[in-house]
Design a protein around this motif. Structure first.
Motif, PDB file in Angstrom:
ATOM      1  N   HIS A  82      51.584 -73.954  91.209  1.00 24.68           N
ATOM      2  CA  HIS A  82      50.455 -73.513  90.392  1.00 24.68           C
ATOM      3  C   HIS A  82      50.821 -72.255  89.615  1.00 24.68           C
ATOM      4  CE1 HIS A  82      46.229 -73.520  89.238  1.00 24.68           C
ATOM      5  NE2 HIS A  82      46.198 -72.218  89.479  1.00 24.68           N
ATOM      6  N   GLY A  83      51.575 -71.375  90.254  1.00 24.70           N
ATOM      7  CA  GLY A  83      52.021 -70.175  89.557  1.00 24.70           C
ATOM      8  C   GLY A  83      52.994 -70.495  88.436  1.00 24.70           C
ATOM      9  N   LEU A  84      53.908 -71.413  88.690  1.00 25.19           N
ATOM     10  CA  LEU A  84      54.887 -71.809  87.663  1.00 25.19           C
ATOM     11  C   LEU A  84      54.196 -72.424  86.453  1.00 25.19           C
ATOM     12  CD1 LEU A  84      57.607 -73.378  90.006  1.00 25.19           C
ATOM     13  CD2 LEU A  84      57.761 -71.184  88.782  1.00 25.19           C
ATOM     14  N   GLU A  85      53.150 -73.225  86.702  1.00 23.82           N
ATOM     15  CA  GLU A  85      52.410 -73.835  85.597  1.00 23.82           C
ATOM     16  C   GLU A  85      51.752 -72.786  84.711  1.00 23.82           C
ATOM     17  OE1 GLU A  85      50.862 -78.231  86.645  1.00 23.82           O
ATOM     18  OE2 GLU A  85      49.890 -76.634  87.821  1.00 23.82           O
ATOM     19  N   ASN A  86      51.532 -71.600  85.270  1.00 23.21           N
ATOM     20  CA  ASN A  86      50.934 -70.508  84.507  1.00 23.21           C
ATOM     21  C   ASN A  86      51.973 -69.465  84.095  1.00 23.21           C
ATOM     22  OD1 ASN A  86      47.794 -70.853  84.588  1.00 23.21           O
ATOM     23  ND2 ASN A  86      48.482 -71.360  86.660  1.00 23.21           N
ATOM     24  N   ASP A  87      53.242 -69.918  84.054  1.00 22.29           N
ATOM     25  CA  ASP A  87      54.360 -69.073  83.595  1.00 22.29           C
ATOM     26  C   ASP A  87      54.552 -67.823  84.446  1.00 22.29           C
ATOM     27  OD1 ASP A  87      54.995 -70.805  81.459  1.00 22.29           O
ATOM     28  OD2 ASP A  87      53.432 -69.902  80.209  1.00 22.29           O
ATOM     29  N   GLU A  88      54.261 -67.919  85.729  1.00 21.44           N
ATOM     30  CA  GLU A  88      54.481 -66.793  86.642  1.00 21.44           C
ATOM     31  C   GLU A  88      55.840 -66.962  87.326  1.00 21.44           C
ATOM     32  OE1 GLU A  88      51.327 -66.281  89.443  1.00 21.44           O
ATOM     33  OE2 GLU A  88      49.764 -66.762  87.979  1.00 21.44           O
ATOM     34  N   PRO A  89      56.738 -65.987  87.232  1.00 23.27           N
ATOM     35  CA  PRO A  89      58.009 -66.067  87.961  1.00 23.27           C
ATOM     36  C   PRO A  89      57.750 -66.124  89.467  1.00 23.27           C
ATOM     37  CG  PRO A  89      58.072 -64.332  86.296  1.00 23.27           C
ATOM     38  CD  PRO A  89      56.644 -64.771  86.406  1.00 23.27           C
ATOM     39  N   CYS A  90      58.427 -67.038  90.147  1.00 20.50           N
ATOM     40  CA  CYS A  90      58.167 -67.264  91.574  1.00 20.50           C
ATOM     41  C   CYS A  90      59.463 -67.272  92.369  1.00 20.50           C
ATOM     42  CB  CYS A  90      57.443 -68.586  91.779  1.00 20.50           C
ATOM     43  SG  CYS A  90      55.808 -68.681  91.002  1.00 20.50           S
ATOM     44  N   LEU A  91      59.369 -66.809  93.617  1.00 20.15           N
ATOM     45  CA  LEU A  91      60.510 -66.788  94.531  1.00 20.15           C
ATOM     46  C   LEU A  91      60.137 -67.510  95.817  1.00 20.15           C
ATOM     47  CD1 LEU A  91      63.321 -65.722  95.495  1.00 20.15           C
ATOM     48  CD2 LEU A  91      62.117 -63.671  96.315  1.00 20.15           C
ATOM     49  N   ILE A  92      61.036 -68.383  96.290  1.00 13.14           N
ATOM     50  CA  ILE A  92      60.860 -69.065  97.567  1.00 13.14           C
ATOM     51  C   ILE A  92      61.949 -68.591  98.521  1.00 13.14           C
ATOM     52  CG2 ILE A  92      60.886 -71.279  98.771  1.00 13.14           C
ATOM     53  CD1 ILE A  92      59.850 -72.616  96.267  1.00 13.14           C
ATOM     54  N   VAL A  93      61.540 -68.061  99.680  1.00 12.83           N
ATOM     55  CA  VAL A  93      62.468 -67.633 100.727  1.00 12.83           C
ATOM     56  C   VAL A  93      62.372 -68.652 101.855  1.00 12.83           C
ATOM     57  CG1 VAL A  93      63.108 -65.792 102.321  1.00 12.83           C
ATOM     58  CG2 VAL A  93      62.070 -65.221 100.106  1.00 12.83           C
TER      59      VAL A  93
END
Length: 458
Positions: free
Chosen positions: A279-290
């Motif tokens: 959902h964040g990616l769809e709103n152009d938010e940079p995201c990190l998965i650990v």
């Protein structure tokens, strides 16, 4: 009145921690054999030499200079442009006065900006204690005559520092040690004293033990992460990406909040996290998965089965992964990696999958809590929305008191499978700053992700 110059340590992580060294000064780098004292001093000399400083290395050794250079050349950072003047170790122990004159002559000839004597311990070995102290007072006077940074490497254990005359003559003491951590040996660095830096910062620096690592690329110190200074929280809401959940939270997650998703295996914790990220990616938010259990490729495939295409976001740099074997984690290194990645990509959302995996590398419960607290506090200070998952045992009910790290989180959501009805239920146990609904909601894992029923079940 002359002022101290601020110069680079020559090691980036030390510069970040200390803000550089003060010069002129005499620093003692102490510790037992094999902790990396020589590597640290050589890296400092090599980097200083590359920056145009006149540098001098005086090894007290039984080896030939050519042999030393062969060993040192295996280090990626090594620059052999600095001057090397070896002194025979046996001679330095038998005839310290001649050694003293030799050191004085080479310093006068080279006129270095930065000097390393490695190790200092054999010097004056042939004297009784009173004469040995006079010897070091003379050496100190000789070093003080020049406007330079002197690094004295000492083969000393911590209990010997307060008895050593070299400690009293030094402006700073860096102590390096080796500690056992289960089946692994960790290396720690302490600043016993450090003159010339801000008193407030000095008390903070000298109160910590810092984990460090040594590779062929050089020496790296890992300070514990902490909140940014003078940060301001953004009182905004962000959508979780789970239909129906935002309404239960009073309009969504607080932007700076940390949320714990707790549940038994099979309740959909990982899907919850991936949905939050997508959902964040769809709103152009940079995201990190650990992650610990799954590789980035596996998570990408899992998301693709639900219809979430992550590869394009990875290619564009909007999505990044940190995947680590939990048995090989150095906590300070791991948190520093997370911190640096977040800063570089300007992440808005972080999904930390499976904090229970950290128990493999942080067996002490207090240290585990400290690690998670420092991480969540740092993320909060950066106004990053974070989501963590953890597994709970069948005996643990819907109470945050039974979930060990729940008190560290802003919000806690418990997922539950009902065997009797073959249904899944979700309950928000707590959510700071939000008048959340404590009602239990039924949810389903569909081909489009997690969805909630809109009516209250209980």
């Amino acid at each position: 009145m002359e002022e101290l110059k601020n110069i680079t340590c020559g090691i980036e992580s030390l510069d970040e921690l200390l803000g550089g060294f003060k010069s002129p000064a005499t620093l003692l780098i102490a510790g037992t054999a094999g902790v990396g004292k020589t590597i640290m001093s050589l890296q400092m000399l090599s980097e200083a030499s590359k920056q145009g400083e006149t540098t001098l290395y005086i090894p007290i050794t039984t080896s030939k200079v050519s042999k030393l250079k062969m060993y040192h050349s295996t280090l990626d950072f090594f620059d052999d442009s600095f001057e090397v003047h070896a002194i025979n170790r046996q001679l330095s122990e038998k005839d310290p006065l001649t050694t003293l004159i030799d050191i004085g002559n080479v310093i006068e000839s080279v006129k270095p900006d930065r000097l390393v004597i490695d190790p200092i311990t054999p010097l004056g070995f042939g004297f009784v204690e009173q004469e040995r102290r006079r010897f070091f007072y003379t050496l100190d006077s000789m070093l003080q005559e020049r406007d330079m940074l002197t690094l004295l490497v000492g083969e000393l254990v911590k209990s010997e520092l307060h008895q050593s005359v070299v400690s009293h003559l030094s402006d700073g003491i860096i102590y390096m040690s080796r500690g056992e951590n289960g089946s692994r040996a960790d290396h720690y660095l302490e600043f016993i004293k450090m003159r010339g830096i801000d008193p407030g910062k000095r008390s903070e620096i000298t109160s910590w033990k810092y984990l460090y690592d040594i590779t062929s690329s050089g020496f790296t110190v890992y300070p514990p992460i902490k909140p940014e200074n003078d940060f301001k929280l953004e009182d905004l809401r962000v959508e979780a990406g789970i239909p129906g959940l935002d309404a239960m939270l009073g309009g969504g997650l607080l932007k700076y909040s940390s949320t714990l998703i707790a549940g038994r295996p099979g309740t959909g914790k990982k899907i919850f996290g991936l949905q939050f990220i997508y959902h964040g990616l769809e709103n152009d938010e940079p995201c990190l998965i650990v992650t610990f259990e799954d590789s980035p490729h596996q998570l990408i495939m899992d998301a693709k089965r639900i219809g979430w295409e992550l590869e394009s976001y990875v290619d564009s740099g909007l999505l990044q992964f940190i995947c680590t074997n939990p048995g090989n984690i150095y906590p300070a290194e791991h948190s520093t990696h997370i911190k640096n990645t977040i800063e570089k990509m300007q992440a808005c959302r972080v999904f930390f999958d499976g904090i229970n995996n950290l128990e493999m590398s942080i067996s002490d419960n207090l240290k585990l809590r400290t690690y998670i607290h420092s991480l969540t506090s740092h993320l909060k200070s950066k106004n990053i929305t974070s989501l963590f998952t953890t597994e709970i045992s069948p005996s643990e009910g819907q109470s945050d008191e039974k979930i060990d790290v729940a008190f560290l989180m802003d919000s806690v959501v418990v997922l539950h499978n009902s065997k009797a009805k073959n249904r899944r239920y979700m309950c928000i146990i707590k959510s700071r700053g939000t008048k959340h609904k404590r009602s239990v909601k039924e949810y389903a894992i569909t081909e489009e992700g997690i969805k909630l029923r809109t009516d209250t079940l209980i």
